[in-house]
Design an enzyme around this catalytic site. Structure first.
Site, mmCIF file in Angstrom:
data_model
loop_
_atom_site.group_PDB
_atom_site.id
_atom_site.type_symbol
_atom_site.label_atom_id
_atom_site.label_comp_id
_atom_site.label_asym_id
_atom_site.label_seq_id
_atom_site.Cartn_x
_atom_site.Cartn_y
_atom_site.Cartn_z
ATOM 1 N N ALA A 71 32.514 39.613 34.689
ATOM 2 C CA ALA A 71 33.515 38.547 34.631
ATOM 3 C C ALA A 71 34.447 38.642 35.828
ATOM 4 C CB ALA A 71 34.310 38.632 33.330
ATOM 5 N N ASP A 72 34.898 39.841 36.127
ATOM 6 C CA ASP A 72 35.784 40.049 37.272
ATOM 7 C C ASP A 72 35.076 39.760 38.590
ATOM 8 O OD1 ASP A 72 38.115 40.817 35.928
ATOM 9 O OD2 ASP A 72 37.477 42.894 35.779
ATOM 10 N N VAL A 73 33.902 40.341 38.766
ATOM 11 C CA VAL A 73 33.207 40.219 40.043
ATOM 12 C C VAL A 73 32.767 38.777 40.289
ATOM 13 C CG1 VAL A 73 31.138 40.911 41.316
ATOM 14 C CG2 VAL A 73 32.485 42.634 40.111
#
Length: 397
Positions: free
Chosen positions: A179-181
């Site tokens: 989700a972050d990347v």
């Protein structure tokens, strides 16, 4: 180094982000040649303390300082300045950084920078060419607007954990912070598009992404299947819902990933591994039939493949032109001769560690690799340098 290897040379980024999503995005911008000024609070980016593991200077614990491997993984090609935004002097320096920047990147909760006078409306009025990139957990509107966003929360709320994992098993988080990347990659795309748009309009724009919608978007075919049919996808392990065989198969001494993406590949797959009977069975002749009879085929293939080693399977499939590859651990990844030939791991000088190894930027421009120009910075490593530039007493570097 050619100009092709520095496509964003001359672009400055005021990086007010921390942890992973924003730092990943600004690292990509730095890889592309931008001058990224990482504005850190007096305690530094949170991830500087996220460990173990840590890398220590001079190879000895406690000597020459330490850096967390987490921080090192997403902060190459940046300069660091320590500023206390709650103090008038620090806030004034931050504004001067913004004034000389093309892009601002931030991932605070909505309203945080507004209270400091660094929100979009105020800065756009003063610096109309500034591109303002915001990353949040749930977006700038909606009932969840003010919630803090973390990768595991987004993976769960965005449905990803419900269809990831083994059949019949519990919900499973993907083993990297996707989700972050992915959000970091998406905001980078939006920033580059905004830069292109500014060339035509002369005006900057605010772009924003959020973790929840990034996860939903990343669901691609799983989400499309649900929207088209109303069927809620369940975990299916390493198999593919619509292609068989496609995924991980067990050999006599390990595992191989295969991708038998069409019926011609299926026939070649069977020929390469002496699966003559399977290759001639009508129920397995088409992909639709193989999907329908997935469980039967898995049992028959498992018995046949147990006669071969992992290397034998890959050698035979390579000759037949059937896509395949080993299931590597990271030691095997970085020992792979192809990975080494591509220069994926790069060792660079570091002011306290002596040197550190990071991954290389993932693109080539005109066939030329993009350089790692700077190791991940120490806390405030460039504070004096940047403050001098702001005061106009040194050349921009």
């Amino acid at each position: 180094m050619t100009d092709l290897a520095q496509p964003l040379s001359g672009v400055r980024v005021a990086d007010f982000s921390r942890v992973l999503t924003g730092p990943f995005a600004t690292m990509l911008l730095g890889d592309l040649g931008a001058d990224v000024i990482k504005v850190e609070p007096p305690g530094g980016d949170d991830t500087r303390g996220w460990g173990p593991p840590f890398q220590y200077g001079h190879g000895q614990v406690g000597e020459g300082g330490r850096e967390s491997s987490y921080f090192l993984s997403v902060n190459r090609n940046k300069r660091s300045i320590i500023l206390d935004l709650k103090a008038a002097e620090g806030l004034a320096a931050a504004r001067r950084i913004v004034e000389g920047s093309d892009i601002l990147v931030e991932n605070f909760r909505p309203g945080t920078l507004e209270r400091l006078g660094l929100g979009w409306d105020a800065l756009h009025a003063e610096f109309p060419r500034l591109i303002y990139a915001t990353i949040t957990g749930f977006g700038l509107t909606g009932p969840y607007r003010d919630r803090a966003g973390y990768d595991v929360i987004a993976q769960g709320m965005g449905g990803m954990m419900s269809y990831n994992g083994d059949l019949g098993g519990p919900p499973l988080r993907v083993g990297v912070a996707v989700a972050d990347v992915f959000s970091g990659a998406l905001i980078t795309q939006a920033i580059l598009a905004a830069l292109y748009q500014r060339e035509k309009t002369g005006v900057g724009v605010r772009v924003d992404v959020n973790l929840l919608e990034s996860v939903i978007s990343l669901g691609s075919s799983q989400v499309g299947r649900y929207l088209a049919t109303g069927e809620v996808p369940a975990p299916i392990g390493n198999d593919h819902r619509s292609i068989v065989p496609y995924g991980t198969v067990r050999c006599g001494d390990g595992f191989v990933n295969i991708a038998v993406g069409n019926d011609a590949l299926w026939r070649r797959f069977c020929g390469a591994l002496n699966l003559t009977e399977l290759g001639t069975e009508a129920r397995f002749a088409t992909n639709e039939g193989r999907v329908e009879h997935r469980e039967e085929l898995d049992v028959l293939m498992l018995g046949a493949l147990s006669d071969f080693t992992r290397q034998e399977v890959m050698d035979r499939l390579d000759v037949a032109g059937v896509p395949c590859g080993p299931v590597n651990d990271l030691a095997e990844v970085f020992a792979d001769p192809h990975v080494q030939a591509r220069g994926v791991a790069v060792t660079v000088p570091h002011p306290t560690l002596g040197e550190t190894t990071v991954t290389s930027p993932p693109w080539r421009f005109g066939g030329e690799a993009l350089p790692v120009r700077r190791a991940p910075p120490t806390p405030g490593q460039h504070t004096a340098e940047i403050l001098a530039e702001l005061a106009g007493t040194s050349d921009d570097t």
